[in-house]
Structures are given as structure tokens and as C-alpha cells.
Design a protein around this motif. Structure first.
Motif, PDB file in Angstrom:
ATOM      1  N   GLN A  81       0.839  -1.187   0.000  1.00 43.49           N
ATOM      2  CA  GLN A  81       0.000   0.000   0.000  1.00 43.49           C
ATOM      3  C   GLN A  81       0.878   1.242   0.000  1.00 43.49           C
ATOM      4  O   GLN A  81       2.059   1.192   0.354  1.00 43.49           O
ATOM      5  CB  GLN A  81      -0.919   0.007   1.225  1.00 43.49           C
ATOM      6  N   ARG A  82       0.261   2.326  -0.340  1.00 45.03           N
ATOM      7  CA  ARG A  82       0.991   3.588  -0.411  1.00 45.03           C
ATOM      8  C   ARG A  82       1.662   3.934   0.913  1.00 45.03           C
ATOM      9  O   ARG A  82       2.727   4.570   0.925  1.00 45.03           O
ATOM     10  CB  ARG A  82       0.002   4.683  -0.828  1.00 45.03           C
ATOM     11  N   VAL A 203       2.192  -0.752  -6.138  1.00 45.82           N
ATOM     12  CA  VAL A 203       1.889   0.065  -4.966  1.00 45.82           C
ATOM     13  C   VAL A 203       0.532   0.715  -5.213  1.00 45.82           C
ATOM     14  O   VAL A 203       0.278   1.267  -6.286  1.00 45.82           O
ATOM     15  CB  VAL A 203       2.992   1.117  -4.708  1.00 45.82           C
ATOM     16  N   ASP A 205      -3.153   2.801  -3.565  1.00 42.62           N
ATOM     17  CA  ASP A 205      -3.789   3.651  -2.557  1.00 42.62           C
ATOM     18  C   ASP A 205      -5.225   3.178  -2.387  1.00 42.62           C
ATOM     19  O   ASP A 205      -6.076   3.445  -3.250  1.00 42.62           O
ATOM     20  CB  ASP A 205      -3.768   5.111  -3.001  1.00 42.62           C
ATOM     21  N   GLY A 212      -2.908   3.071  -8.558  1.00 51.41           N
ATOM     22  CA  GLY A 212      -1.583   2.559  -8.258  1.00 51.41           C
ATOM     23  C   GLY A 212      -0.599   2.675  -9.397  1.00 51.41           C
ATOM     24  O   GLY A 212      -0.901   3.198 -10.473  1.00 51.41           O
ATOM     25  N   PHE A 255      -0.087  11.622  -9.131  1.00 51.39           N
ATOM     26  CA  PHE A 255       0.330  10.951  -7.896  1.00 51.39           C
ATOM     27  C   PHE A 255       0.949  11.959  -6.924  1.00 51.39           C
ATOM     28  O   PHE A 255       1.852  11.639  -6.166  1.00 51.39           O
ATOM     29  CB  PHE A 255       1.306   9.823  -8.230  1.00 51.39           C
ATOM     30  N   TRP A 258       2.469  11.360  -3.228  1.00 56.16           N
ATOM     31  CA  TRP A 258       3.015  10.005  -3.050  1.00 56.16           C
ATOM     32  C   TRP A 258       4.505  10.108  -2.764  1.00 56.16           C
ATOM     33  O   TRP A 258       5.180  11.036  -3.207  1.00 56.16           O
ATOM     34  CB  TRP A 258       2.788   9.178  -4.311  1.00 56.16           C
ATOM     35  N   TYR A 262       8.182   5.874  -4.897  1.00 59.38           N
ATOM     36  CA  TYR A 262       7.169   5.252  -5.747  1.00 59.38           C
ATOM     37  C   TYR A 262       7.060   5.979  -7.087  1.00 59.38           C
ATOM     38  O   TYR A 262       7.059   5.357  -8.144  1.00 59.38           O
ATOM     39  CB  TYR A 262       5.801   5.259  -5.058  1.00 59.38           C
TER      40      TYR A 262
END
Length: 370
Positions: A81-82, A203, A205, A212, A255, A258, A262
Motif C-alpha cells: 500500500q501507499r 503500490v 492507494d 496505483g 500521484f 506520493w 514510488y
């Protein structure tokens, strides 16, 4: 089988068909629009499944050749996950049922296993017409034409053969991938290489409907990044993908907030981003039996990407080849037998692909024993 088999399209499905026919001593000719096997890059990695793609390879008597091109370690999985929570992490212990190989290597394997001259390169179809009695004429951009009593459209999403059987046309699915590549990752992108690991990485969210970034370690020190975005085509049209840096910045902006480790999968790209909009035929697409012609692969059942497309195309090719071999002198019996299996299978696959999985469902899918 005295009726000549004419295959349009030298993708994996068409080549599987040609190879299975060859195994059974049945000649076929494949017509391909590309000028040569090296005319363009053939795409990224494919996982070949033990319940469909590998069965097709067995029918083609190519399992040993396939094992020789499998990239060891690429069935490893790492999804987080994020916020850094690990959703699933698995090493490739060699027991999985989805070994990975480069699409280009698979295609080359099939080409090497066919008699010289089976594939006619530089034959882009411009028209196909019925002549009656199950015969069809195919015209090519180079001025050539061919008449055949058994025509197979293995020519993908925008098939020129499909209109002989169906009025269906692919429609935009509402999602696209934006893809890029990172090269020499162990030295030039060491942090990204460590994060991705040796196989598949994602990855997500969970608070943003599973938005992702996904990546896959390909051959050597290459990482292939896929950014799925659910946006209308007009949104993508507002991005100038010919301007690599500007397009990269625009995709990365989706993103915002983030962690940079990532988004580095986007911002550190060594290539300009490429847009891959996803199209699909209606779920359950089928047609009435038309003498002398059928379809396989994306030409028959194009769906949104779900990891099954190449495998299903190969399975189609193997099934059709074996049906033709099992009905000597009876091409209509062969096509009818093939389509009786094809239609329910492709309807099931299409229904599964039509629904975008959540991040949790995606993880659950990969956690299943393989």
C-alpha cells in the motif's frame, strides 16, 4: 486437409495455429503486415499459464523450447500500500504455474519451429470479400491477393477479417496504461531496483479506488512500468505524448503527495511515456457460422487487459489446429467444433475482464496457489 489454411496475422495466436497444423502435417500460410520479424518491438513479459497457454505449447510440441526461454525468478511478487503496508510478498521458488518469458522470444520460438516461407511478411490486408461456397479473396496493400477455402482472422483488435462474421467493433473500456522503461537499473536506478525486486511489483492507494503504479522486472536490468489510469480519452488527448518530459510530468502529477520512491517509477523513466488505451469487444461476442472463415484471439474476443489475452489466443490457435486435424476433409465440421468451445470460454473470460478489480482483489488473485 486438402483445403488450404490461410491465417491473417503472425501474432502468438496465429503462429500457434500454424505450428499445431504443422505438427499434424497440415500446411498453412500466415500473412503478416509487418515487414519482418524485427520490424518493431514485440512488447514486454508474458506469464504463460499452466491451464491454457502451456496446454497450447504442449499441443505445439514446444514445451522444451519454452522452458529454455523462461526468465527465472520473474514469478516473484511484491505488492504494497501507499503507506508501506506489505500486502503480499513472495519469492519465485520455481513451483509457480505462470513462468514468464519475453513476448519477442516467444514469437521467435514459434517462427523458428515453422517451415521456411510459412510466414509471408509485408502483406497488409486492405480488403476481404466472400466469393461464395466458403471461399474468400484477401487483397493486400502490396498488390497481391490470395483466394482461400479456409480463412482465419488472427489479426487482432482491429481485424479486417471480423466484418465477414460480425458487425461488432471494439469500444474504449474507460482505462489506459501509460508505460515506460527504466534501463540498467542495478546501477542507474538502484533504489527502484531494490523496491521492485525480481518480479512483479505494485503500490496502491486503497483510499483512491485502488489507484496505483505497477512494474515488472524484465530481462536483464530492465524494469517496465505500467500506470493504469481510469480517464476518458479526451483527458489523454490533452497530453502531448510527443513531448516526453512534459507528458511524464503530467502523469506524475496524478500521484501528487506520493512518496518519491514510488513516483520514481515514472519520473526516472529512460523512455518517453507511451499511451495504451484499452478497448474491448462486447462481452459474449459471437457470430453465426459462416462457411470457410473464423476468428481467434483478440479478433474474436478482445477484452481489457487481465493477464489472459496472449494465453487465450494461443489456446484458440491450438484448439482450432486440433479441430482441423480431427476433421480431415470437413473444414465446416472443424470450424463448428472449434467455435462451440470458443464462445463459452471467451464469454467467461470477457465477463471477468469487464470488471476492474480492487487492489485487495488483485492481491487475493496473486495469493492463490499457482
Amino acid at each position: 486437409m486438402s483445403t488450404p489454411v490461410t491465417i491473417i496475422g503472425a501474432g502468438l495466436g496465429g503462429l500457434t495455429l500454424a505450428r499445431v497444423l504443422h505438427v499434424h502435417g497440415i500446411a498453412a500460410t500466415v500473412y503478416e503486415a509487418e515487414a519482418s520479424p524485427a520490424a518493431r518491438m514485440q512488447g514486454g513479459m508474458l506469464d504463460i499459464h499452466d491451464y491454457n497457454g502451456q496446454l497450447a505449447l504442449q499441443a505445439a510440441d514446444l514445451m522444451d523450447e519454452f522452458r529454455a526461454i523462461v526468465l527465472e525468478g520473474r514469478q516473484a511478487l511484491r505488492f504494497i500500500q501507499r503507506d508501506g503496508t506489505v500486502l503480499v510478498e513472495k519469492e519465485d521458488d520455481g513451483t509457480g504455474g505462470r513462468p514468464e518469458a519475453q513476448r519477442g522470444d516467444l514469437r521467435r520460438m514459434f517462427l523458428d519451429a515453422l517451415p521456411e516461407g510459412t510466414v509471408r511478411w509485408g502483406h497488409k490486408v486492405t480488403g476481404v470479400r466472400a466469393l461464395g461456397g466458403g471461399r474468400h479473396e484477401v487483397s493486400f496493400e502490396n498488390g497481391a491477393s490470395v483466394t482461400t477455402g479456409l480463412l482465419v482472422g488472427a489479426d487482432g483488435a482491429w481485424s479486417r477479417v471480423r466484418p465477414l462474421l460480425s458487425d461488432a467493433v471494439p469500444e474504449y473500456f474507460g482505462e489506459a496504461f501509460v508505460e515506460n522503461y527504466l534501463y540498467d537499473v542495478e546501477t542507474r536506478h538502484a533504489a527502484v531496483a531494490k523496491m521492485v525486486g525480481g518480479g512483479s511489483f505494485g503500490v496502491f492507494d486503497p483510499d483512491q479506488e485502488g489507484q496505483g503504479i505497477m512494474a515488472h522486472r524484465e530481462s536483464g536490468e530492465t524494469i517496465h512500468t505500467y500506470v493504469p489510469l481510469t480517464r476518458p480519452l479526451d483527458w489523454f488527448a490533452g497530453i502531448d505524448f510527443s513531448d516526453g518530459p512534459a507528458a511524464t510530468a503530467r502523469i506524475a502529477a496524478e500521484f501528487e503527495g506520493w512518496a518519491p520512491e514510488y513516483t520514481a517509477l515514472i519520473t526516472e523513466s529512460d523512455t518517453a511515456p507511451v499511451l495504451r488505451p484499452h478497448y474491448a469487444l462486447p462481452v459474449g461476442h459471437r457470430w453465426d457460422r459462416v462457411p470457410g472463415v473464423t476468428l481467434l484471439g483478440d479478433a474474436a474476443h478482445l477484452t481489457a487487459p487481465n493477464g489472459e489475452g496472449a494465453n487465450l489466443a494461443m489456446q484458440d490457435g491450438a484448439d482450432l489446429g486440433e479441430a482441423i486435424a480431427a476433421h480431415p476433409g470437413d473444414p465446416e465440421g472443424a470450424l463448428a467444433a472449434y467455435e462451440r468451445v470458443l464462445f463459452p470460454r471467451s464469454a467467461e473470460a470477457g465477463a471477468a475482464a469487464a470488471r476492474k478489480p480492487t487492489a485487495e482483489e488483485l492481491v487475493a488473485f496473486f495469493e492463490q496457489p499457482r
